[in-house]
Scaffold this active site. Sequence first.
Site, PDB file in Angstrom:
ATOM      1  N   ARG A  48       0.879  -1.168   0.000  1.00  0.00           N
ATOM      2  CA  ARG A  48       0.000   0.000   0.000  1.00  0.00           C
ATOM      3  C   ARG A  48       0.921   1.223   0.000  1.00  0.00           C
ATOM      4  NH1 ARG A  48      -0.677   2.592   5.129  1.00  0.00           N
ATOM      5  NH2 ARG A  48      -1.645   0.830   6.159  1.00  0.00           N
ATOM      6  N   HIS A  63      -3.289   4.330   4.982  1.00  0.00           N
ATOM      7  CA  HIS A  63      -4.398   3.369   5.132  1.00  0.00           C
ATOM      8  C   HIS A  63      -5.698   4.000   4.638  1.00  0.00           C
ATOM      9  CE1 HIS A  63      -7.287   0.612   6.848  1.00  0.00           C
ATOM     10  NE2 HIS A  63      -7.778   1.579   7.598  1.00  0.00           N
ATOM     11  N   TYR A  75       4.842   5.621  11.277  1.00  0.00           N
ATOM     12  CA  TYR A  75       5.193   4.211  11.530  1.00  0.00           C
ATOM     13  C   TYR A  75       6.023   3.544  10.433  1.00  0.00           C
ATOM     14  CZ  TYR A  75       0.863   3.576   8.769  1.00  0.00           C
ATOM     15  OH  TYR A  75      -0.099   3.630   7.802  1.00  0.00           O
TER      16      TYR A  75
END
Lengths: 326, 383
Positions: free
Chosen positions: B276, B280, B289
Amino acid sequence: MATEKLSIVKAINASLRTALENDPKVIVMGEDVGKLGGVFRVTDGLQKDFGEDRVIDTPLAESGIVGTAIGLALRGYRPVVEIQFDGFVFPAYDQIVTQLAKMHARALGKIKMPVVVRIPYGGAIGAVEHHSESPESLFAHVAGLKIVSPANASDAYWMLQQAIQSDDPVIYFEPKRRYHDRSEVDTEAIPGPLHTARTVRQGTDLTLVAYGPMVKTCLEAAAAAAEEGRNLEVLDLRSISPIDFDAVQASVERTRRLVVVHEAPVFFGSGAEIAARITERCFYHLEAPVLRVGGYHAPYPPSRLEDEYLPGLDRVLDAVDRALAY
Amino acid sequence: MTVDSTAARKPRGGKRAGAKKPAAGAGEPELVQLLTPEGERVEHPDYAIDVTPEELRGLYRDMVLTRRFDAEATTLQRQGELGLWASLLGQEAAQIGSGRATRDDDYVFPTYREHGVAWCRGVDPTNLLGMFRGVNNGGWDPNENNFHLYTIVIGSQALHATGYAMGITKDGADSAVVAYFGDGATSQGDVAEAFTFAAVYNAPVVFFCQNNQWAISEPTEKQTRVPLYRRAQGYGFPGVRVDGNDVLACLAVTRAALERARTGQGPTFVEAFTYRMGAHTTSDDPTRYRRDEERELWEAKDPILRLRRHLEREGLADDEFFAALEAESDALAKRVRETVRAMPDPESTAIFENIYADGHALVDEEREQFIAYQASFADEESK
């Protein structure tokens, strides 16, 4: 006329048989429903007569049972699933609440969810924990579900027929402590509407409202009260979502007093909903506050204590005394 | 003892498999790959595929238009036209490859990021935006394109897919089902239960997991200690890992899995190993992160660039094709933008619509109260 005296177990069995015969899209699924005929024998003999393809023994996975039933419904089937005991429904609660209940609305009405979830519920059978609960309020709070609970064999037969024919998901709570109570079932009668209450005893002094296992308890309480010269009306609600408030209102407008009885904990229970609505609707008719009799805000107790926990004759009559004392 | 799944790579139909490709790296499971990041065609012994130049251009077009649609939706969210958007950036090959492997009578159960699969199924992309704009909670008729509603609760739809597939078996049909979910969903009980049911009933379902490496901020290592595709072995059906940025490999592997399903050989688990590239959702901040270097590493494996290199290398598409596609992308973006901006808020009474197919007394009562309450303001105004 095909009238027979049947137990509730046999009436549900006959109802499933009729549904399987009448509609090839009806399938019965659940844990142990096939060869064993269910732990209560409700599905006895069905797999033998309709085959493993229509009466399906599933893996031991409640979310899987309801989740795959949703998929089968999307494919045009009408699954009737069995959750073995009340306390075992929670692994499937997510599928019932987030998926089954909302599918019709999310698809803007383009798809239907004709799934029936059968749950034997309630206590007084001396079982271990998770086998005696009454979680109906947890489902009634969720829009998209319909909830019914028969109290006698005729309703057990007909309400299941109607639940299976409904295009909405129906949670069908079976009063397991009354499974072997027998009464007349006319399988050729024309049943009344599914979501209407029924007056099972007429009276003038106070209305007792109950459903499922507590209808019999309330009838016994009314009989005992009659010996003391009190004339109680007993209403069998039959449907918990929707609730036939018109029938409750009509009764309370005549008797002016209401006691609601259920096995489930009183706190946030269906009795609270009925008390609130009836207070709104009948404020000037009421001679006493609406009282509730039910379980405590405690986990269902070990079976040696369940008689203390469950509403029995004395607790119902005590509430009647309190209501009449106003 | 080896826990490696070999079921998917067993020779089928009496055909002997050729020599296996060398593993991508020490300890790394083998990926099925048919197109290298440089755009070079390679063969895989189990997944031969014959694709015409026209089909290749079609796959390229699908991926480009899907990416453009996705980018436009992200922009619309930034402009306040959508409340949220879940971008598929980087996952175009996994979705277009698998989506183009399906037949009209197959049924697809997506999660909420399958915009490319929706495209392949013929769902108008603007229909996907209603939920993200907040005008509905689904918004299309699943039976129109055999494309189920987006499912937000992770992994729930794997069971719906399996149940639907059980129904196909009952009907004696030869169609199949694809259930999409991500790497995070493999931790959910519903996915495990779906695997159990699918295996036990030999359901014609393909579980297509897009392992995009991240479940919001949690890496795949937080979901599993073994490569995901190996999970299938424990349930008794084959698992295969495919290069999720290789549209041809995704097409070939999904096609083979669907063929197994159609011919009564039961479920297959496909793990599309992909990435990805964006957040998100538009509410997420991946800089908290993950490191930029990781994204750069995956950008080199870009699924669209890879096929473009192949088309150019083989002379299968000319400048005119790319220019026309650019124009088509612009037109799609324009249509999406205009349609979303023109999307009206639903009537307020829609709150009470379609809750029950057969009606419900409480809903009727509350609808009437709501209408009367709203009408009371109109009375005030007219005084």
